[in-house]
Motif scaffolding. Structure first.
Motif, PDB file in Angstrom:
ATOM      1  N   PHE A 117     -77.291 -42.408  48.409  1.00  0.00           N
ATOM      2  CA  PHE A 117     -77.291 -43.836  48.048  1.00  0.00           C
ATOM      3  C   PHE A 117     -76.911 -44.679  49.265  1.00  0.00           C
ATOM      4  CE2 PHE A 117     -75.109 -47.488  45.869  1.00  0.00           C
ATOM      5  CZ  PHE A 117     -76.145 -47.887  45.043  1.00  0.00           C
ATOM      6  N   HIS A 118     -77.132 -46.016  49.160  1.00  0.00           N
ATOM      7  CA  HIS A 118     -76.717 -46.977  50.199  1.00  0.00           C
ATOM      8  C   HIS A 118     -77.439 -46.674  51.514  1.00  0.00           C
ATOM      9  CE1 HIS A 118     -73.828 -49.525  52.545  1.00  0.00           C
ATOM     10  NE2 HIS A 118     -73.636 -50.140  51.391  1.00  0.00           N
ATOM     11  N   HIS A 119     -78.771 -46.617  51.432  1.00  0.00           N
ATOM     12  CA  HIS A 119     -79.576 -46.284  52.615  1.00  0.00           C
ATOM     13  C   HIS A 119     -79.478 -47.388  53.670  1.00  0.00           C
ATOM     14  CE1 HIS A 119     -81.118 -43.080  50.183  1.00  0.00           C
ATOM     15  NE2 HIS A 119     -81.632 -43.917  49.286  1.00  0.00           N
ATOM     16  N   TRP A 136     -70.578 -58.306  51.234  1.00  0.00           N
ATOM     17  CA  TRP A 136     -71.690 -59.150  50.794  1.00  0.00           C
ATOM     18  C   TRP A 136     -72.768 -58.390  50.021  1.00  0.00           C
ATOM     19  CZ3 TRP A 136     -72.788 -63.818  49.758  1.00  0.00           C
ATOM     20  CH2 TRP A 136     -74.025 -64.380  49.958  1.00  0.00           C
ATOM     21  N   ASP A 137     -73.123 -57.182  50.507  1.00  0.00           N
ATOM     22  CA  ASP A 137     -74.229 -56.445  49.885  1.00  0.00           C
ATOM     23  C   ASP A 137     -73.887 -55.917  48.487  1.00  0.00           C
ATOM     24  OD1 ASP A 137     -72.488 -54.922  51.567  1.00  0.00           O
ATOM     25  OD2 ASP A 137     -73.804 -53.186  51.435  1.00  0.00           O
ATOM     26  N   HIS A 138     -72.639 -56.117  48.039  1.00  0.00           N
ATOM     27  CA  HIS A 138     -72.242 -55.632  46.711  1.00  0.00           C
ATOM     28  C   HIS A 138     -71.985 -56.771  45.719  1.00  0.00           C
ATOM     29  CE1 HIS A 138     -71.972 -51.449  48.117  1.00  0.00           C
ATOM     30  NE2 HIS A 138     -71.865 -52.085  49.269  1.00  0.00           N
ATOM     31  N   ILE A 139     -72.089 -58.012  46.226  1.00  0.00           N
ATOM     32  CA  ILE A 139     -71.854 -59.163  45.325  1.00  0.00           C
ATOM     33  C   ILE A 139     -72.959 -60.219  45.406  1.00  0.00           C
ATOM     34  CG2 ILE A 139     -69.332 -58.907  45.325  1.00  0.00           C
ATOM     35  CD1 ILE A 139     -69.218 -61.290  47.310  1.00  0.00           C
ATOM     36  N   GLY A 176     -77.908 -50.394  51.591  1.00  0.00           N
ATOM     37  CA  GLY A 176     -76.670 -50.942  52.119  1.00  0.00           C
ATOM     38  C   GLY A 176     -76.961 -52.106  53.041  1.00  0.00           C
ATOM     39  N   SER A 177     -75.955 -52.934  53.230  1.00  0.00           N
ATOM     40  CA  SER A 177     -75.887 -53.969  54.263  1.00  0.00           C
ATOM     41  C   SER A 177     -76.695 -55.233  53.987  1.00  0.00           C
ATOM     42  CB  SER A 177     -76.286 -53.422  55.643  1.00  0.00           C
ATOM     43  OG  SER A 177     -75.603 -52.218  55.895  1.00  0.00           O
ATOM     44  N   ILE A 178     -78.015 -55.102  53.812  1.00  0.00           N
ATOM     45  CA  ILE A 178     -78.854 -56.300  53.637  1.00  0.00           C
ATOM     46  C   ILE A 178     -80.159 -55.867  52.970  1.00  0.00           C
ATOM     47  CG2 ILE A 178     -79.983 -56.102  55.918  1.00  0.00           C
ATOM     48  CD1 ILE A 178     -79.599 -59.205  56.143  1.00  0.00           C
ATOM     49  N   THR A 188     -69.772 -45.167  46.832  1.00  0.00           N
ATOM     50  CA  THR A 188     -70.549 -45.799  47.893  1.00  0.00           C
ATOM     51  C   THR A 188     -69.594 -46.363  48.929  1.00  0.00           C
ATOM     52  OG1 THR A 188     -72.348 -47.339  48.367  1.00  0.00           O
ATOM     53  CG2 THR A 188     -70.668 -48.094  46.808  1.00  0.00           C
ATOM     54  N   ASP A 189     -70.098 -46.649  50.102  1.00  0.00           N
ATOM     55  CA  ASP A 189     -69.287 -47.254  51.166  1.00  0.00           C
ATOM     56  C   ASP A 189     -67.989 -46.488  51.377  1.00  0.00           C
ATOM     57  OD1 ASP A 189     -71.157 -49.254  49.986  1.00  0.00           O
ATOM     58  OD2 ASP A 189     -70.465 -50.424  51.696  1.00  0.00           O
ATOM     59  N   THR A 190     -68.162 -45.225  51.724  1.00  0.00           N
ATOM     60  CA  THR A 190     -66.989 -44.416  52.013  1.00  0.00           C
ATOM     61  C   THR A 190     -67.284 -43.498  53.192  1.00  0.00           C
ATOM     62  OG1 THR A 190     -65.289 -42.989  51.076  1.00  0.00           O
ATOM     63  CG2 THR A 190     -67.550 -42.579  50.347  1.00  0.00           C
ATOM     64  N   GLY A 235     -67.105 -46.915  58.109  1.00  0.00           N
ATOM     65  CA  GLY A 235     -66.879 -46.820  56.669  1.00  0.00           C
ATOM     66  C   GLY A 235     -68.006 -46.199  55.870  1.00  0.00           C
ATOM     67  N   HIS A 236     -68.929 -45.514  56.560  1.00  0.00           N
ATOM     68  CA  HIS A 236     -70.053 -44.896  55.844  1.00  0.00           C
ATOM     69  C   HIS A 236     -70.162 -43.411  56.162  1.00  0.00           C
ATOM     70  CE1 HIS A 236     -71.299 -48.735  54.347  1.00  0.00           C
ATOM     71  NE2 HIS A 236     -71.170 -49.241  55.567  1.00  0.00           N
ATOM     72  N   SER A 237     -71.024 -42.736  55.417  1.00  0.00           N
ATOM     73  CA  SER A 237     -71.116 -41.294  55.550  1.00  0.00           C
ATOM     74  C   SER A 237     -72.576 -40.887  55.789  1.00  0.00           C
ATOM     75  CB  SER A 237     -70.520 -40.638  54.305  1.00  0.00           C
ATOM     76  OG  SER A 237     -70.308 -39.267  54.522  1.00  0.00           O
ATOM     77  N   SER A 274     -67.374 -52.245  43.586  1.00  0.00           N
ATOM     78  CA  SER A 274     -66.685 -51.263  44.438  1.00  0.00           C
ATOM     79  C   SER A 274     -65.805 -51.967  45.461  1.00  0.00           C
ATOM     80  CB  SER A 274     -67.703 -50.368  45.149  1.00  0.00           C
ATOM     81  OG  SER A 274     -68.539 -51.139  45.990  1.00  0.00           O
ATOM     82  N   HIS A 275     -66.323 -53.055  46.021  1.00  0.00           N
ATOM     83  CA  HIS A 275     -65.607 -53.893  46.988  1.00  0.00           C
ATOM     84  C   HIS A 275     -66.468 -55.131  47.201  1.00  0.00           C
ATOM     85  CE1 HIS A 275     -68.579 -51.964  49.431  1.00  0.00           C
ATOM     86  NE2 HIS A 275     -68.107 -52.364  50.581  1.00  0.00           N
ATOM     87  N   VAL A 276     -65.914 -56.122  47.879  1.00  0.00           N
ATOM     88  CA  VAL A 276     -66.607 -57.412  47.878  1.00  0.00           C
ATOM     89  C   VAL A 276     -67.392 -57.692  49.163  1.00  0.00           C
ATOM     90  CG1 VAL A 276     -65.140 -58.467  46.137  1.00  0.00           C
ATOM     91  CG2 VAL A 276     -64.467 -58.620  48.554  1.00  0.00           C
TER      92      VAL A 276
HETATM   93 ZN    ZN Z   1     -72.250 -51.723  51.366  1.00  0.00          ZN
END
Ligand code: ZN
Ligand code: ZN
Length: 279
Positions: free
Chosen positions: A241-243, A71-74, A11-13, A173-175, A219-221, A67-69
């Protein structure tokens, strides 16, 4: 059989370096094959590596669900090789949940002066589909079905469920779970074969008891919320996922170990990992 391959699990970067070699450092991107149908979940930097493999297959038709836009997903899309090759067909799907369309967002990401090639100059055939919540997409002669629900995340996020010949997986992811397991996700994931779940934090990081401040509302779990959700929803397997970019290989191992105490069929998603559902 559904074949799932993780190309980016962060996640993130992106976080390349000696402490992340076993987990991988690329941001979110997952390949899902259902027979001849190619689905890609998110276009983080991992999609570049997948794209390099796909170039070897010749002409492709791919369905990319975003999933959403954030930065780390596009951010990997401008480096997705097949988009630069004539004759390839790329279908992009995103949630109709922000003020810009998916096309406008991806156009902006590649617009001058941020990138040398504009989206409109790509020679592949690209089409955009902004999805309403609950809108169902099918492909592969109707055998592959992709459903969505909207979950908890700043600016919103879509979770996708892919079903094919009696097998299914949910990508969530991202929830954020908030106080209890999210009833919407619980319903959506119930009985699926694989749940890919946002496990950005350890519980102590999420609450802030480990120091570093509370992450509630980000927004993360957590790994343990994922295990709880997997057990309640009676899924067959859980992939964390999304470490978090701060998590070293050892910390990812530890997230996996602790989650297994609640839900034994847990794996931490790592770059290159393949999971096959069904036979
Ligand atoms: Zn993310
Ligand atoms: Zn996000």
């Amino acid at each position: 059989m559904i074949r799932v391959k993780f190309w980016g699990v962060r996640g993130s970067i992106p976080v390349p370096g000696p402490t992340t070699v076993r987990t991988g450092g690329n941001t979110s991107s997952v390949e899902v094959r259902c027979g001849d149908s190619l689905i890609i979940l998110d276009a983080g930097t991992g999609i570049r590596l997948l794209g390099n493999e796909l170039l070897k297959e010749g002409k492709i038709e791919g369905h990319i669900f975003i999933s959403h836009v954030h930065w780390d997903h596009i951010q990997g899309f401008p480096f997705f090789g097949p988009a630069f090759s004539r004759g390839n067909k790329i279908f992009l799907y995103g949630g109709r949940n922000v003020t810009t369309t998916l096309e406008e967002t991806l156009y902006g990401q590649m617009n001058y002066p941020n990138f040398p090639v504009m989206l409109s100059q790509l020679p592949s055939e690209i089409s955009f589909n902004d999805l309403d919540e609950g809108e169902v997409i099918s492909m592969g002669g109707g055998e592959v079905v992709v459903e969505n629900v909207k979950l908890n995340h700043p600016n919103g996020v879509y979770s996708y469920k892919i079903s094919y010949r009696g097998q299914s997986l949910v990508y969530a992811t991202d929830t954020e779970h908030y106080a209890n397991p999210d009833p919407k996700l619980l319903e959506f994931a119930r009985g699926t074969d694989l749940l890919v779940y946002d496990a950005q934090y350890f519980p102590e990081e999420y609450t802030g008891s480990a120091g570093g401040g509370s992450k509630v509302g980000w927004g993360h779990s957590t790994n343990l919320e994922g295990a709880k959700m997997a057990a309640l929803a009676k899924v067959k397997k859980l992939a964390l996922f999304h470490h978090d970019p701060l998590h070293t290989d050892e910390m990812v191992d530890e997230k996996e170990r602790l989650a297994r105490e609640t839900f034994p069929e847990t794996v931490a998603a790592r770059e290159g990992m393949v999971i096959e559902l069904g036979s």
